[in-house]
Motif scaffolding. Structure first.
Motif, short mmCIF file in Angstrom:
data_model
loop_
_atom_site.label_atom_id
_atom_site.label_comp_id
_atom_site.label_asym_id
_atom_site.label_seq_id
_atom_site.Cartn_x
_atom_site.Cartn_y
_atom_site.Cartn_z
N ARG A 12 -18.04 -43.50 12.49
CA ARG A 12 -18.30 -44.34 11.32
C ARG A 12 -19.76 -44.25 10.88
O ARG A 12 -20.07 -44.09 9.70
N GLU A 13 -20.68 -44.33 11.86
CA GLU A 13 -22.11 -44.29 11.53
C GLU A 13 -22.50 -42.94 10.94
O GLU A 13 -23.29 -42.87 9.99
N ALA A 14 -21.96 -41.86 11.52
CA ALA A 14 -22.27 -40.52 11.01
C ALA A 14 -21.80 -40.35 9.57
O ALA A 14 -22.53 -39.81 8.73
N ILE A 15 -20.57 -40.82 9.28
CA ILE A 15 -20.06 -40.73 7.91
C ILE A 15 -20.91 -41.59 6.98
O ILE A 15 -21.24 -41.19 5.86
N GLN A 16 -21.29 -42.79 7.44
CA GLN A 16 -22.09 -43.69 6.61
C GLN A 16 -23.44 -43.06 6.27
O GLN A 16 -23.94 -43.19 5.14
N LEU A 17 -24.04 -42.35 7.24
CA LEU A 17 -25.32 -41.67 6.98
C LEU A 17 -25.15 -40.63 5.87
O LEU A 17 -26.01 -40.51 4.99
N GLU A 18 -24.04 -39.88 5.91
CA GLU A 18 -23.78 -38.89 4.87
C GLU A 18 -23.57 -39.58 3.52
O GLU A 18 -24.13 -39.15 2.50
N ILE A 19 -22.77 -40.65 3.51
CA ILE A 19 -22.51 -41.38 2.28
C ILE A 19 -23.81 -41.93 1.68
O ILE A 19 -24.06 -41.81 0.47
N ASP A 20 -24.63 -42.52 2.53
CA ASP A 20 -25.92 -43.07 2.06
C ASP A 20 -26.81 -41.98 1.48
O ASP A 20 -27.50 -42.19 0.47
N ARG A 21 -26.81 -40.83 2.13
CA ARG A 21 -27.64 -39.72 1.64
C ARG A 21 -27.18 -39.24 0.27
O ARG A 21 -27.99 -39.02 -0.64
N PHE A 22 -25.85 -39.10 0.10
CA PHE A 22 -25.33 -38.68 -1.20
C PHE A 22 -25.76 -39.65 -2.30
O PHE A 22 -26.14 -39.24 -3.40
N ASN A 23 -25.68 -40.95 -2.00
CA ASN A 23 -26.04 -41.96 -2.99
C ASN A 23 -27.54 -41.97 -3.28
O ASN A 23 -27.96 -42.13 -4.44
N ARG A 24 -28.36 -41.83 -2.23
CA ARG A 24 -29.82 -41.84 -2.42
C ARG A 24 -30.27 -40.69 -3.30
O ARG A 24 -31.13 -40.84 -4.16
N ASN B 161 -28.44 -39.09 -5.39
CA ASN B 161 -27.63 -39.03 -6.62
C ASN B 161 -26.78 -37.75 -6.69
O ASN B 161 -26.56 -37.21 -7.77
N PHE B 162 -26.30 -37.30 -5.51
CA PHE B 162 -25.39 -36.16 -5.50
C PHE B 162 -24.05 -36.55 -6.10
O PHE B 162 -23.47 -35.83 -6.91
N ILE B 163 -23.54 -37.70 -5.65
CA ILE B 163 -22.22 -38.17 -6.06
C ILE B 163 -22.11 -39.64 -5.69
O ILE B 163 -22.70 -40.09 -4.69
N ASP B 164 -21.41 -40.41 -6.49
CA ASP B 164 -21.20 -41.83 -6.19
C ASP B 164 -20.19 -41.94 -5.05
O ASP B 164 -19.01 -41.64 -5.23
N SER B 165 -20.65 -42.37 -3.87
CA SER B 165 -19.82 -42.32 -2.67
C SER B 165 -19.69 -43.68 -2.02
O SER B 165 -20.58 -44.53 -2.14
N ASN B 166 -18.59 -43.88 -1.31
CA ASN B 166 -18.42 -45.13 -0.56
C ASN B 166 -17.48 -44.91 0.63
O ASN B 166 -16.63 -44.01 0.62
N LEU B 167 -17.66 -45.74 1.64
CA LEU B 167 -16.86 -45.70 2.87
C LEU B 167 -16.17 -47.04 3.05
O LEU B 167 -16.80 -48.09 2.96
N LYS B 168 -14.86 -47.00 3.33
CA LYS B 168 -14.08 -48.22 3.56
C LYS B 168 -13.47 -48.18 4.96
O LYS B 168 -13.00 -47.13 5.40
N ILE B 169 -13.49 -49.32 5.63
CA ILE B 169 -12.89 -49.45 6.96
C ILE B 169 -11.72 -50.42 6.86
O ILE B 169 -11.89 -51.55 6.38
N ILE B 170 -10.55 -49.99 7.31
CA ILE B 170 -9.36 -50.85 7.30
C ILE B 170 -8.88 -51.02 8.74
O ILE B 170 -8.71 -50.04 9.47
N GLY B 171 -8.67 -52.26 9.16
CA GLY B 171 -8.21 -52.52 10.52
C GLY B 171 -9.37 -52.67 11.48
O GLY B 171 -10.54 -52.53 11.14
N LYS B 172 -9.03 -52.94 12.73
CA LYS B 172 -10.03 -53.11 13.78
C LYS B 172 -10.45 -51.76 14.33
O LYS B 172 -9.63 -50.97 14.76
N GLU B 173 -11.77 -51.51 14.31
CA GLU B 173 -12.28 -50.23 14.80
C GLU B 173 -12.01 -50.05 16.29
O GLU B 173 -12.22 -50.97 17.08
N LEU B 174 -11.53 -48.87 16.65
CA LEU B 174 -11.23 -48.54 18.04
C LEU B 174 -12.08 -47.35 18.47
O LEU B 174 -12.50 -46.54 17.64
#
Length: 254
Positions: free
Chosen positions: A131-143, A145-158
């Motif tokens: 999750r953290e690795a994907i979030q870092l990528e998403i944040d970088r894309f947004n910073r 301005n490569f692409i408008d990106s977002n990460l969603k979590i559904i359910g309890k993380e395992l």
């Protein structure tokens, strides 16, 4: 005559019994040899599969490092470099009115440096948190301005196996790279959905899509993603239409 007949019958019975025992012995030996051969073949296949898996993990870690270095290069040149240049210009014309602007620019630069430090850390790749690795990528894309990106979590993380996380993250990196370079998309959404025994990962863009692999390289890329998913017992599927974006779905058993 009767004794000769009885003796002949006994001999016939002994011969038949001996042949039957011999046949059964041969059958057992043949079955045992076949079983051992199959067992040895299975064990060898398992060893080969384990070596292949470890080799794929090593190659994936190298690819992640290379991708990370490319990202760092882009950020240093296109982001932090520009922020430092702007700060330098602002400092040359500093007044009481724009001192806050200078401070904000420098703060942004420090934030970017901290983000880069996470990417540079080799332990982040060895002990990757998906999750953290994907979030870092998403944040970088947004910073950037490569692409408008977002990460969603559904359910309890395992918790996810670390080696599997590396494979999954590299698969997603390949999808992200294709999206940014080729899809002409303006939005990217990643969803991690946790059920009782399965992690369902979907990555979707709103780009130009494709009806089928248009060239050999793209076809190989899709096959690489599917083959990597198989290594961890996961299934990767693509759905796309020209003009309607592309979706990658990964089903991973927890």
């Amino acid at each position: 005559m009767e004794q000769e007949g009885v003796q002949s019958g006994v001999e016939s019975t002994l011969i038949f019994t001996s042949l039957l025992i011999l046949l059964m012995t041969i059958t057992v030996v043949v079955f045992f040899v076949v079983y051992q051969n199959r067992k040895n073949k299975l064990l060898q296949e398992q060893k080969d599969e384990k070596k292949r898996f470890e080799r794929e993990i090593a190659e994936t870690q190298i690819e992640i490092r290379e991708e990370t270095l490319r990202n760092i290069s882009w950020e240093l040149h296109d982001n932090i470099g520009q922020l430092l240049t702007l700060a330098k210009i602002q400092l040359q014309t500093t007044t009481k009115e724009n001192i806050n602007e200078v401070s904000q620019t420098i703060s942004k630069g420090l934030t970017e440096v901290r983000s880069l430090s996470k990417l540079i850390n080799p332990e982040a790749i060895k002990n990757i948190d998906l999750r953290e690795a994907i979030q870092l990528e998403i944040d970088r894309f947004n910073r950037l301005n490569f692409i408008d990106s977002n990460l969603k979590i559904i359910g309890k993380e395992l918790e996810i196996d670390k080696k599997s996380s590396i494979i999954i993250f590299r698969i997603l990196q390949e999808f992200f790279s294709n999206t940014i370079k080729h899809s002409k998309a303006s939005m990217l959404t990643v969803v991690l959905e946790y059920t009782l025994d399965t992690l369902i990962i979907t990555a979707t863009d709103n780009g130009i899509g494709f009806a089928a692999p248009e060239n050999t390289n793209k076809g190989i890329g899709l096959e690489n993603i599917k083959n990597r998913a198989k290594l961890i017992g996961a299934e990767a599927k693509f759905s796309s239409k020209k003009g309607a974006g592309t979706k990658l779905s990964i089903h991973y058993k927890l």
